[in-house]
Design a protein around this motif. Sequence first.
Motif, PDB file in Angstrom:
ATOM      1  N   GLY A 224     -60.860  19.316 -15.315  1.00 60.94           N
ATOM      2  CA  GLY A 224     -60.442  19.977 -16.541  1.00 60.94           C
ATOM      3  C   GLY A 224     -59.220  19.307 -17.134  1.00 60.94           C
ATOM      4  N   THR A 269     -59.484  23.561 -20.031  1.00 58.84           N
ATOM      5  CA  THR A 269     -60.919  23.593 -20.315  1.00 58.84           C
ATOM      6  C   THR A 269     -61.634  22.726 -19.292  1.00 58.84           C
ATOM      7  N   TYR A 270     -62.673  23.273 -18.660  1.00 58.16           N
ATOM      8  CA  TYR A 270     -63.297  22.638 -17.501  1.00 58.16           C
ATOM      9  C   TYR A 270     -64.780  22.407 -17.718  1.00 58.16           C
ATOM     10  N   THR A 294     -69.470  24.893 -18.676  1.00 57.97           N
ATOM     11  CA  THR A 294     -68.282  24.584 -19.476  1.00 57.97           C
ATOM     12  C   THR A 294     -67.458  25.856 -19.586  1.00 57.97           C
ATOM     13  N   PRO A 296     -63.620  27.566 -20.569  1.00 56.88           N
ATOM     14  CA  PRO A 296     -62.209  27.640 -20.950  1.00 56.88           C
ATOM     15  C   PRO A 296     -61.497  28.655 -20.062  1.00 56.88           C
ATOM     16  N   GLN A 312     -66.165  34.279 -22.665  1.00 54.48           N
ATOM     17  CA  GLN A 312     -65.018  33.490 -23.093  1.00 54.48           C
ATOM     18  C   GLN A 312     -64.164  34.363 -24.005  1.00 54.48           C
TER      19      GLN A 312
END
Length: 610
Positions: A224, A269-270, A294, A296, A312
Amino acid sequence: MQFRTNEQFTWLRTPGLGEGSNPPVTVTSGGTVNLSNTFAISPGYLDGRVVLQGPAEDGVTNSIFRGVERSIQADPSLDGIPHAVAAIGNEYSMIGAFGENRLATGATLTAVNGECLPSLQGDFNPLTSAFEGSYEAVVGGLNSERSIWQPKGLYLALVDVNSTNEDVYYDELVSVTDLRTNDVEVAPGLHYTNDVGYCFSEVQIRFRSTSASFYAPGLNNSSGTFIGTDFQGHAANYTVLVEDTSGTPVSVQDATNSGLLRMALPQGTYTLYPYVMVINPDGSQSRTGLSPITLPVGCQQRIFITSGLQVQLTNPACTADPGSVPISGQVIGSNQIASITVSVNGGPTNVLCNNCGLNPTFNTAVSVSTIPCSNSTITVGATDILGNTASTTTPVLYSPQPPSIVACPSNITVACAGLGGTAVSYSAQGVGGCPGPVTVVFTPPSGTLFPAGTNTVTCYALDGCGRQSSPCTFTVTVTNTNPPAILCPPNLVVNCAGTNGTPVVFHVVASSGCDTNVTVVTVPASGSLFPVGTNIVTAVATDHSGNPNQCSFLLIVQPSASIELTVTVNWCGNGLQESDNANGPWVDIPSPSNPYTVPVSQAKQFYRAK
């Protein structure tokens, strides 16, 4: 090498020769080279506080930061020396400092390839939900010289050694690399402060299978990034590598169709690449990669993901209006979303939507506690049409007052230090409307090189919510009491060039050790018409601070006389021609006068009328 004991256990690799710009050592066959004191290091120290902020404990599971592994925990013999030391250094939670391939002041060798890995000191503080501690890196240059180092890394080992309960267990190794250029020039014997702080969230990923049993869920090559302002109000730029993490079921004997991976991730963010060890129909085992996630990750959140379903959530870290806190986000999943709900502090659940569709967004406002400086938790949950659930819980602080600066710095006056500018440092204390980190931001920043004269500095306090105080200003005046240097030309002697005066151009040079904009005024000015005789020229140089200096010289115009012979031609006709040969060629003289007069030096041998 390894040295020190207990929580101060440290692994060190010295700077190297033959690395970077450092020259190699050449040893001939059978010969010897005396390195003298090349590898004698007089240490300096990089040290500071360490704050790893996590979400508040929820009364159900303990904070992951209770499981920060430190070197002192691997010392059953109690001799202060860890029993397991990795070949490449300290294998427990530590800070990384690295030598740079740049010469420090007065140094002949760089600190290239140097590396110091000191253990973290400290423990989990349940009152703040943070690991709070410190570190001290022992570093230095070859030949006991000054050297340049960068504190760049955090290596964090997290493990629950007391339980393998599916909803509690965690085992994780994560590293954070600071991408900022934060060189520290280290002098022997001196200490340099570099505090380290990151805000983490807890992430739980629930795995379910309808076709096979599995065990040992984990992540593969997951990473990330974060660029922005961190939870302490500081500029941050870092990358995160999830080097190893494993969940439950831990072993093949416990394989089942449900598992959990629990970990702590810094704000960022990953892209996560989960996998599980699957029990195949023939009894063999295979590592099976699952769909990438994905994700955050905010600060102090609790994020629960099930079968790829995630919430999210975006929200302010604090609010001055507890009656209307805006929240927004999106529910991500592979199935239609049946419902999205929100609750505050575990209270009543409000439905944001039913039959929400695929990957729906939400945007609403909620009310939080009206107790000043209290944290409220906002939980947004989602359920898909298959019954999978996910949620994200995040804190919001009610802070009715913005930060402020306790006292604006007084005006500063310093003496000029050189033509490149004068470095001036300043500081101020900021306080928040509630307890928490407050940063004072200066423009231009402390340590700026200021030119001579009066310069204005503006500052404001910035709290962890991103709110600014009213600005204040003060001045930095760099004084210069030394006059500029001025150099006049030597006395000039010229011949008179005409009855109206003789034009003369000259140059006066002036410079200042603190000013690049020195003005020079001469009386009379260069290029003026000077009469015959001795003339005095005065030059005055003035710098930005008004310091004058002057010089003068003599400009002597000598009288002169000259005799010039001419040729006069009296002629009669329609025109006049000239040539250097009696046989021509003949050239017409344009508009000749009569008589026609020309200097001897320009006259031709023959003239004729036509």
